[in-house]
Design a protein around this motif. Structure first.
Motif, PDB file in Angstrom:
ATOM      1  N   VAL A   5      28.126  36.677  30.042  1.00  0.00           N
ATOM      2  CA  VAL A   5      28.289  35.495  29.198  1.00  0.00           C
ATOM      3  C   VAL A   5      27.547  34.348  29.862  1.00  0.00           C
ATOM      4  O   VAL A   5      27.819  34.006  31.005  1.00  0.00           O
ATOM      5  N   MET A   6      26.604  33.752  29.117  1.00  0.00           N
ATOM      6  CA  MET A   6      25.856  32.612  29.614  1.00  0.00           C
ATOM      7  C   MET A   6      26.335  31.376  28.857  1.00  0.00           C
ATOM      8  O   MET A   6      26.288  31.334  27.635  1.00  0.00           O
ATOM      9  N   VAL A   7      26.857  30.417  29.622  1.00  0.00           N
ATOM     10  CA  VAL A   7      27.370  29.180  29.040  1.00  0.00           C
ATOM     11  C   VAL A   7      26.575  28.029  29.633  1.00  0.00           C
ATOM     12  O   VAL A   7      26.556  27.856  30.851  1.00  0.00           O
ATOM     13  N   GLU A   8      25.911  27.264  28.774  1.00  0.00           N
ATOM     14  CA  GLU A   8      25.077  26.179  29.291  1.00  0.00           C
ATOM     15  C   GLU A   8      25.887  25.049  29.895  1.00  0.00           C
ATOM     16  O   GLU A   8      25.423  24.358  30.777  1.00  0.00           O
ATOM     17  N   ASN A   9      27.102  24.854  29.443  1.00  0.00           N
ATOM     18  CA  ASN A   9      27.959  23.822  30.018  1.00  0.00           C
ATOM     19  C   ASN A   9      28.729  24.453  31.177  1.00  0.00           C
ATOM     20  O   ASN A   9      29.788  25.046  30.995  1.00  0.00           O
ATOM     21  N   SER A  10      28.185  24.322  32.385  1.00  0.00           N
ATOM     22  CA  SER A  10      28.769  24.999  33.551  1.00  0.00           C
ATOM     23  C   SER A  10      30.182  24.525  33.870  1.00  0.00           C
ATOM     24  O   SER A  10      30.923  25.199  34.583  1.00  0.00           O
ATOM     25  N   GLU A  11      30.579  23.378  33.340  1.00  0.00           N
ATOM     26  CA  GLU A  11      31.948  22.899  33.569  1.00  0.00           C
ATOM     27  C   GLU A  11      32.982  23.812  32.920  1.00  0.00           C
ATOM     28  O   GLU A  11      34.137  23.830  33.326  1.00  0.00           O
ATOM     29  N   TRP A  12      32.577  24.582  31.908  1.00  0.00           N
ATOM     30  CA  TRP A  12      33.497  25.492  31.224  1.00  0.00           C
ATOM     31  C   TRP A  12      33.757  26.772  32.028  1.00  0.00           C
ATOM     32  O   TRP A  12      34.777  27.429  31.839  1.00  0.00           O
ATOM     33  N   ILE A  13      32.836  27.153  32.897  1.00  0.00           N
ATOM     34  CA  ILE A  13      32.916  28.460  33.551  1.00  0.00           C
ATOM     35  C   ILE A  13      34.208  28.658  34.347  1.00  0.00           C
ATOM     36  O   ILE A  13      34.871  29.687  34.188  1.00  0.00           O
ATOM     37  N   ASN A  18      39.383  31.545  34.649  1.00  0.00           N
ATOM     38  CA  ASN A  18      40.837  31.466  34.736  1.00  0.00           C
ATOM     39  C   ASN A  18      41.486  32.093  33.503  1.00  0.00           C
ATOM     40  O   ASN A  18      42.432  32.875  33.616  1.00  0.00           O
ATOM     41  N   ASP A  19      40.976  31.734  32.332  1.00  0.00           N
ATOM     42  CA  ASP A  19      41.495  32.308  31.093  1.00  0.00           C
ATOM     43  C   ASP A  19      41.340  33.819  31.079  1.00  0.00           C
ATOM     44  O   ASP A  19      42.264  34.547  30.708  1.00  0.00           O
ATOM     45  N   GLN A  22      43.948  35.624  32.973  1.00  0.00           N
ATOM     46  CA  GLN A  22      45.239  35.622  32.277  1.00  0.00           C
ATOM     47  C   GLN A  22      45.249  36.591  31.096  1.00  0.00           C
ATOM     48  O   GLN A  22      46.286  37.162  30.778  1.00  0.00           O
ATOM     49  N   TRP A  23      44.095  36.778  30.441  1.00  0.00           N
ATOM     50  CA  TRP A  23      44.040  37.656  29.266  1.00  0.00           C
ATOM     51  C   TRP A  23      44.165  39.123  29.635  1.00  0.00           C
ATOM     52  O   TRP A  23      44.573  39.933  28.823  1.00  0.00           O
ATOM     53  N   GLN A  24      43.797  39.483  30.849  1.00  0.00           N
ATOM     54  CA  GLN A  24      43.900  40.860  31.354  1.00  0.00           C
ATOM     55  C   GLN A  24      43.277  41.881  30.411  1.00  0.00           C
ATOM     56  O   GLN A  24      43.888  42.885  30.056  1.00  0.00           O
ATOM     57  N   LEU A  25      42.045  41.641  30.017  1.00  0.00           N
ATOM     58  CA  LEU A  25      41.330  42.568  29.148  1.00  0.00           C
ATOM     59  C   LEU A  25      40.646  43.642  29.988  1.00  0.00           C
ATOM     60  O   LEU A  25      40.158  43.363  31.083  1.00  0.00           O
ATOM     61  N   PRO A  26      40.572  44.869  29.475  1.00  0.00           N
ATOM     62  CA  PRO A  26      39.962  45.974  30.235  1.00  0.00           C
ATOM     63  C   PRO A  26      38.429  45.988  30.155  1.00  0.00           C
ATOM     64  O   PRO A  26      37.816  46.994  29.802  1.00  0.00           O
ATOM     65  N   ILE A  27      37.819  44.851  30.479  1.00  0.00           N
ATOM     66  CA  ILE A  27      36.356  44.740  30.478  1.00  0.00           C
ATOM     67  C   ILE A  27      35.930  43.932  31.693  1.00  0.00           C
ATOM     68  O   ILE A  27      36.712  43.160  32.234  1.00  0.00           O
ATOM     69  N   ASP A  28      34.687  44.133  32.084  1.00  0.00           N
ATOM     70  CA  ASP A  28      34.111  43.408  33.215  1.00  0.00           C
ATOM     71  C   ASP A  28      33.211  42.315  32.652  1.00  0.00           C
ATOM     72  O   ASP A  28      32.227  42.615  31.975  1.00  0.00           O
ATOM     73  N   VAL A  29      33.553  41.051  32.904  1.00  0.00           N
ATOM     74  CA  VAL A  29      32.791  39.927  32.373  1.00  0.00           C
ATOM     75  C   VAL A  29      32.195  39.131  33.527  1.00  0.00           C
ATOM     76  O   VAL A  29      32.894  38.766  34.461  1.00  0.00           O
ATOM     77  N   SER A  30      30.883  38.878  33.434  1.00  0.00           N
ATOM     78  CA  SER A  30      30.185  38.034  34.404  1.00  0.00           C
ATOM     79  C   SER A  30      29.716  36.782  33.683  1.00  0.00           C
ATOM     80  O   SER A  30      29.265  36.856  32.544  1.00  0.00           O
ATOM     81  N   PHE A  31      29.817  35.642  34.364  1.00  0.00           N
ATOM     82  CA  PHE A  31      29.413  34.371  33.763  1.00  0.00           C
ATOM     83  C   PHE A  31      28.160  33.845  34.451  1.00  0.00           C
ATOM     84  O   PHE A  31      28.013  33.956  35.674  1.00  0.00           O
TER      85      PHE A  31
END
Length: 127
Positions: A5-13, A18-19, A22-31
């Motif tokens: 996931v690429m987010v241009e507003n780095s303040e959101w990362i 953190n979110d 908490q969601w505990q989804l069975p996927i690997d997400v990189s920002f």
């Protein structure tokens, strides 16, 4: 599944990370906080999907879209790409939609949007 996931507003990362915990989804997400970072990562850690939020000027968004479509034309298994943008006039350069693995989605990315999208990915992979 691996999702970048690429987010241009780095303040959101930090908030997204953190979110995600908490969601505990069975996927690997990189920002990533830049298009360049996200695209360079494709060659070393090829994700199953790339979600990019673009807010650059239209010409830059068109170049990014074209680069991703060219990347997919060269590979045996195209990368699923979602571009989240507020630019209504951004159009795919592919002449027929079924050939494009790049989806355009109205943006911007928010925690609620990202959560819903990731849940949809998890649910569709279980079908």
């Amino acid at each position: 599944q691996r999702i970048s996931v690429m987010v241009e507003n780095s303040e959101w990362i930090p908030s997204f990370k953190n979110d995600l915990a908490q969601w505990q989804l069975p996927i690997d997400v990189s920002f990533f906080e830049s298009v360049t970072e996200a695209i360079l990562d494709l060659s070393t850690n090829r994700p199953d999907m790339l979600v990019m939020e673009l807010s650059a000027p239209l010409l830059q968004q068109e170049k990014t879209l074209q680069a991703l479509e060219n990347f997919n034309k060269r590979g045996k298994s195209p990368l699923q790409v979602v571009i989240v943008t507020q630019e209504k006039s951004l159009l795919s350069s592919v002449s027929y939609p079924s050939a494009s693995t790049v989806q355009l989605v109205p943006g911007p990315i928010s925690p609620i949007w990202l959560h819903a999208y990731l849940i949809g990915i998890v649910a569709s992979s279980r079908l």
